[in-house]
Design a protein around this motif. Structure first.
Motif, mmCIF file in Angstrom:
data_model
loop_
_atom_site.group_PDB
_atom_site.id
_atom_site.type_symbol
_atom_site.label_atom_id
_atom_site.label_comp_id
_atom_site.label_asym_id
_atom_site.label_seq_id
_atom_site.Cartn_x
_atom_site.Cartn_y
_atom_site.Cartn_z
ATOM 1 N N UNK B 516 0.925 -1.433 0.205
ATOM 2 C CA UNK B 516 0.088 0.081 -0.154
ATOM 3 C C UNK B 516 0.688 1.512 0.078
ATOM 4 N N UNK B 517 0.101 2.498 -0.095
ATOM 5 C CA UNK B 517 0.754 3.740 -0.109
ATOM 6 C C UNK B 517 1.637 3.718 1.080
ATOM 7 N N UNK B 518 2.934 4.333 0.864
ATOM 8 C CA UNK B 518 3.804 4.818 1.837
ATOM 9 C C UNK B 518 4.274 6.117 1.475
ATOM 10 N N UNK B 519 4.339 7.159 2.583
ATOM 11 C CA UNK B 519 4.906 8.574 2.438
ATOM 12 C C UNK B 519 6.415 8.286 2.081
ATOM 13 N N UNK B 520 6.897 9.166 1.759
ATOM 14 C CA UNK B 520 8.483 9.221 1.188
ATOM 15 C C UNK B 520 9.358 8.808 2.284
ATOM 16 N N UNK B 521 10.563 8.279 1.870
ATOM 17 C CA UNK B 521 11.502 8.003 2.843
ATOM 18 C C UNK B 521 12.091 9.496 3.298
ATOM 19 N N UNK B 522 11.820 9.834 4.322
ATOM 20 C CA UNK B 522 11.816 11.518 4.441
ATOM 21 C C UNK B 522 11.347 11.717 5.899
ATOM 22 N N UNK B 523 11.826 12.893 6.383
ATOM 23 C CA UNK B 523 11.503 13.305 7.702
ATOM 24 C C UNK B 523 11.813 12.287 8.597
ATOM 25 N N UNK B 524 12.884 11.409 8.398
ATOM 26 C CA UNK B 524 13.389 10.794 9.610
ATOM 27 C C UNK B 524 12.336 9.712 10.097
ATOM 28 N N UNK B 525 11.444 9.421 9.012
ATOM 29 C CA UNK B 525 10.289 8.392 9.615
ATOM 30 C C UNK B 525 10.265 7.148 9.222
ATOM 31 N N UNK B 526 11.226 6.270 8.675
ATOM 32 C CA UNK B 526 11.143 5.099 8.274
ATOM 33 C C UNK B 526 11.189 3.912 9.521
ATOM 34 N N UNK B 527 12.325 4.119 10.104
ATOM 35 C CA UNK B 527 12.505 3.269 11.226
ATOM 36 C C UNK B 527 11.215 3.551 12.202
ATOM 37 N N UNK B 528 10.956 4.644 12.153
ATOM 38 C CA UNK B 528 9.767 4.948 13.188
ATOM 39 C C UNK B 528 8.407 4.578 12.535
ATOM 40 N N UNK B 529 8.013 5.041 11.414
ATOM 41 C CA UNK B 529 6.634 4.666 11.124
ATOM 42 C C UNK B 529 6.663 3.137 10.351
ATOM 43 N N UNK B 530 7.409 3.097 9.298
ATOM 44 C CA UNK B 530 7.578 1.689 8.767
ATOM 45 C C UNK B 530 7.856 0.445 9.741
ATOM 46 N N UNK B 531 8.691 1.002 10.704
ATOM 47 C CA UNK B 531 9.084 0.132 11.629
ATOM 48 C C UNK B 531 7.707 -0.234 12.676
#
Lengths: 82, 755, 160
Positions: B516-531
């Motif tokens: 599904x839709x993912x916002x960009x890899x940015x905003x230091x968000x990946x380990x937080x949000x995708x995690x």
């Protein structure tokens, strides 16, 4: 009634400079609609390009979150990042 | 279950990253590495002028060239509607995005795309590009931000009237927007001060300077379906922007994420991708496009340059009474500089009663800025942290103690309105003060500087899938392009929750059709949000594993718990069953209901704000003005380091970029508005011999909203270096510099040694 | 223009290709030989992502013409590991997380191996200056420098 805090910039544009306004709402969706009713253009602006922070948590896509009179609500620009 | 209270088996360890072997053997496939049968090569025709009206474009000679298969101009593209979209850092207008991809009536900067061509070889494509005749009417241009704000400046866009001011202006302007944040009463605050320092600062635009050029391969068939392979910070962003710009249904565009060779915010928008799709559509063959380094400098990135005024007052005992800032940020050719976040972060590290920040978003004839690591924050915090340091120095106070005394804590209301929850600002200061580094004596011409930095970090949409394979191995799918090792972190978090070895988990960043839709890899968000999505998906898989064990044991699912990778009876009352491992349950999944998986599709909230404190020692050569960085320590509250090596890497890389920003990097223009240093020889990013080792200290104040306490870490570390270097140079030379970069000529001009 | 027929040795195997006179070795490796591990970052010899060995000398393959490889030996990142067995530098880069995006990594590894081939005990300063032609925008170089020095120490230990 919920208290909504606005940045001074947003306030000068939409609320005649008032950085705190009160509306009746139980969730963000109602709050934004009430703000639009009271200050035409403000609700649209929030939906298009602003975030809502509730009790310290910044929500980029706020809609269904509940709010009450104890909520600390701030309207601020959307934040992205690199 | 409170994950944070547990001892971890995998979180905090340093396994070899799952994509590692491919990357050290040359097997990893980046944007430009894909070749398809029948593939054409695409090239772009760019404006040689900073500001001009396009009178005509004649493509006939190019089209007649043998080997040319398609040519695209704005006339081939649908007209874009005017609507705001989130593009990495700020909101930008979709119509502006369309014009930035390919100019329609005017060009607004040297290097802006005017046409594109696809041919059977690079050489033919280049010859064809040179045959495209564009007739321009050259217009007056403006480069500098303050010049662009003047009443008599050439106006770029007739439809821009300064927003954020009342009444609405009657004349169009280059000032696209005004923002303001205020708390308390700054006049009263300054009246209560014993000392007030006011200074004007400038910073130059700097480029993200990822080493991998923008690259795309697009293949659109006669059925109207497009396959796109590209290097970006968000293949869903690419899909969304291409679909919107080309008016194609999203389901007909499949974007696969190539390995990405660095982005730092610079790959959160599209440049080549819509052109490649259009060229492919017209030619009926796949098209590859790769930017040259020169094109990257002239037409992508950078971040804003700025002109700023900062005024801060304090009492003799070291309490800041008021802060006032005016920030003018270059947006480039179209509105959308990071002036909002710059204004919000300027004073955010401090607990202040009286603050005002006014910001202006200003267009000029430069490439449209795009996000660069904590967009805006390094700029405004550089200026504020330089004045804070000068205040500490004037008051005779230790710069760390002065910051601690005024620093934000839990409950502090930031200048942008929001009250902080659990944050680690004070802890980073304490850790910095306790370092050996901070105590090392300095020699002649040497100086030490300290600075702090704040960034919000964000959450946003992410999805994850956990598929338990028949042999007990696990396939993990998500859709956040992995720039710095995030697949390793995803595998670690899944292993921790599932209770199986991290080596059993294979994480993949899958295409836009597969998740599904993912916002960009940015905003230091990946380990937080995708995690967070990975943790939720793992828990969902566990629920299914428990349900299967319950079926096998013929008990109620509530009677089954999951511990250490095994289903176990919750108590002896449930029955006397041998625990079943994940692999044992997976092996007979066909008999208990079919394949086992867990999925989560979320919009993550509650990203924890990040704070860092850096210490920098420099030596300034009094004869040449050359600044050598002697020692560097980066301290940061990282919440929880999932894979500490890659967290340290973020701190080290961010520090190096900040040091480059402070000392070397700048865009330089000639009188005609043309960029003079569009290459790595003249735009000098730090090289290995420019830097010392960069020591890191990971402070862990867990973010209460994340199951493992993760805070974003990627952006904070680029913020403090600008002021840390500036303050160190001030300590070494006795001169307070107010402009970046601190190049040798600038240092000599400031110290008077160059006279 | 007629293409030139070139015979060379790439990663220990004889190779032949046809190339235009103006084509760079980098383009030939990537587009004709299919070795895309060598990366293009600037095409001007400034970034080092295209580093390869030509007759035992470290070069930027974007600054060498394809025709110049005639009769010479070319070593690229694809030839560094021995089958499944990684070169000690490759292994150390993985263990010490000396890469982030990985795009500069092939060039850095080729350059670092060239250093260790001529200097088995480089100082930090020597490593930094040797690798000054290999830009990395992600790591701040810290872990790269450490990994190279640690590999050198391991190799010295193994041969002692």
């Amino acid at each position: 009634m919920v208290k909504v805090a606005l940045t001074s910039g947003t306030a000068s544009q939409f609320t005649d400079g008032k950085t705190e306004v009160n509306v009746t709402a139980q969730n963000v969706r109602q709050m934004v609609a009430a703000l639009e009713g009271k200050f035409p253009g403000l609700g649209t602006e929030i939906q298009q390009s602003m975030s809502v922070a509730i009790d310290g948590v910044i929500l980029p896509d706020p809609f269904l979150e509940t709010v009450n009179e104890d909520s600390e609500i701030f309207i601020l620009p959307k934040i992205g990042g690199g | 279950m409170n994950e944070q209270a547990k001892q971890f088996k995998f979180v905090g360890t340093r396994p070899i990253r799952p994509d590692g072997v491919d990357k050290v053997t040359g097997r990893a496939m980046y944007g430009a590495d894909l070749t398809l049968p029948g593939m054409l090569e695409g090239k772009v025709v760019r404006s040689p002028h900073a500001h001009a009206r396009i009178k005509s474009i004649d493509t006939s000679k190019a089209e007649a060239l043998n080997g040319v298969k398609s040519v695209v101009t704005a006339a081939d593209m649908p007209e874009a509607e005017s609507k705001p979209v989130a593009a990495g850092e700020a909101m930008i207008n979709f119509r502006d995005l369309a014009e930035n991809v390919i100019a329609r009536h005017k060009v607004f900067y040297e290097g802006q795309t005017v046409a594109a061509v696809a041919a059977t070889s690079n050489e033919i494509a280049e010859r064809a590009a040179a045959l495209i005749e564009v007739e321009y009417e050259v217009l007056p241009h403006v480069i500098d931000v303050l010049d662009a704000m003047k009443d008599d400046a050439p106006v770029l866009h007739d439809h821009i009237f300064t927003g954020g001011v009342t009444p609405k202006p009657e004349k169009p302007s280059n000032v696209a927007n005004r923002v303001e944040f205020a708390l308390g009463d700054i006049d009263a605050g300054f009246a209560a001060a014993d000392i007030v320092i006011e200074r004007k600062f400038t910073t130059e635009p700097v480029h993200q300077a990822y080493i991998e050029p923008h690259a795309v391969v697009a293949d659109m068939g006669p059925d109207g379906k497009a396959d796109v392979w590209c290097s970006s910070q968000g293949h869903f962003m690419v899909r969304s922007f291409c679909a919107g710009l080309l008016k194609i249904e999203m389901s007909k565009i499949k974007v696969s994420a190539a390995e990405i060779g660095g982005g730092f915010g610079g790959k959160t928008t599209v440049y080549l991708e819509p052109l490649a799709i259009m060229l492919s559509r017209k030619a009926g063959r796949p098209v590859r496009m790769v930017m040259s380094r020169e094109e990257i400098f002239r037409a992508s990135g950078p971040t804003s340059g700025a002109a700023m005024t900062i005024k801060i007052g304090a009492t003799k005992d070291g309490r800041i009474t008021a802060g006032d800032a005016t920030l003018c940020l270059q947006a480039g050719a179209f509105p959308g500089s990071p002036v909002g976040p710059a204004a919000m972060t300027a004073f955010a590290p401090y607990d202040l009663e009286n603050v005002r920040v006014v910001g202006f978003d200003v267009v000029s004839n430069r490439p449209k800025v795009v996000a660069y690591r904590a967009p805006g924050a390094p700029i405004s915090e550089y200026a504020v942290e330089s004045v804070v340091d000068e205040l500490a120095s004037e008051l005779g106070l230790d710069p760390i103690e002065f910051r601690a005394k005024n620093g934000a804590k839990e409950g502090t209301q930031a200048a942008y309105g929001v009250k902080f929850g659990t944050i680690g600002m004070q802890e980073t200061l304490e850790a910095a003060k306790a370092t050996e580094h901070y105590k090392i004596p300095l020699g002649p011409n040497q100086g030490r500087g300290v600075a702090t930095g704040f960034w919000f970090n964000i959450g946003g949409e992410s999805c994850a899938g956990i598929r338990i394979n028949e042999d007990g191995s696990v396939s993990l799918t998500e859709g956040s392009p992995d720039i710095g090792g995030s697949r390793a972190s995803m595998a670690i978090m899944a292993a921790e929750v599932l209770g199986i070895d991290v080596a059993k988990i294979k994480p993949s960043v899958v295409d836009t059709d597969a998740t599904g839709y993912h916002f960009v890899t940015g905003g230091s968000r990946v380990t937080f949000a995708t995690g967070m999505a990975v943790v939720d998906a793992s828990k969902a898989a566990i629920d299914e594993l428990r349900a299967r064990a319950a079926k096998i044991w013929d008990v109620d699912v509530d009677g089954v718990v999951w511990e250490d990778g095994h289903a176990k009876p919750a108590s002896t009352n449930v029955g006397d069953f041998e625990p079943m491992s994940l692999a044992e349950i997976a092996a007979i999944a066909n008999k208990t209901g079919g394949p086992i998986s867990g999925h989560a599709d979320i919009n993550a909230k509650g990203a924890g704000p990040g704070f860092g404190t850096h210490i920098c020692d420099v030596e300034v050569d009094p004869d040449t003005g050359f600044v050598t960085v002697l020692r560097y320590t980066a301290v940061q509250d990282v919440g929880r380091a999932i894979h500490p090596s890659y967290v340290e890497g973020q701190l080290q890389g961010g520090a190096a970029q900040g040091i480059g920003w402070a000392l070397n990097e700048a865009y330089m223009y000639d009188e005609d508005g043309k960029l003079e240093n569009a290459g790595f020889l003249d735009y000098r990013v730090p090289v290995a011999s420019d830097l010392p080792m960069i020591d890191t200290i990971l402070v862990e104040i867990p973010n209460p909203t994340h199951p493992f306490g993760v805070r974003g870490v990627g952006e904070v570390p680029i913020i403090p270096p600008l002021a840390a270097v500036n303050n160190a140079v001030a300590a070494a030379t006795g001169v307070r510099f107010t402009a970046l970069p601190l190049s040798p000529p600038a240092i000599l001009a400031g110290t008077g040694a160059g006279d | 223009m007629a293409k030139q027929h070139i015979t060379t040795t790439i990663n220990g195997e004889e190779a032949e290709y046809l190339c235009e006179a103006q084509e760079t070795l980098l383009d030939v490796l990537r587009d004709q030989v299919g070795l895309t591990g060598t990366k293009e970052g600037c095409s001007s010899g400034d970034c080092g992502a295209c580093s390869v060995m030509l007759d035992g000398r470290l070069v930027c393959s974007c600054l060498v013409l394809g025709v110049e490889a005639e009769g010479k030996t070319v070593e690229t990142i694809e030839g560094m590991a021995d089958g499944e067995e990684l070169h000690p530098l490759q292994q150390k880069f993985l263990e010490e997380a000396a890469l982030q995006c990985g795009f500069c990594t092939p060039g850095v590894l080729v350059a670092a191996k060239a250093l260790l081939d001529v200097n088995d005990d480089p100082t930090e300063t020597e490593v930094r200056y040797w690798l000054a032609g290999n830009l990395c925008r992600c790591t701040g170089y810290d872990k790269i420098i450490r990994a190279v020095m640690d590999t050198a120490a391991d190799l010295r230990g193994a041969s002692a």
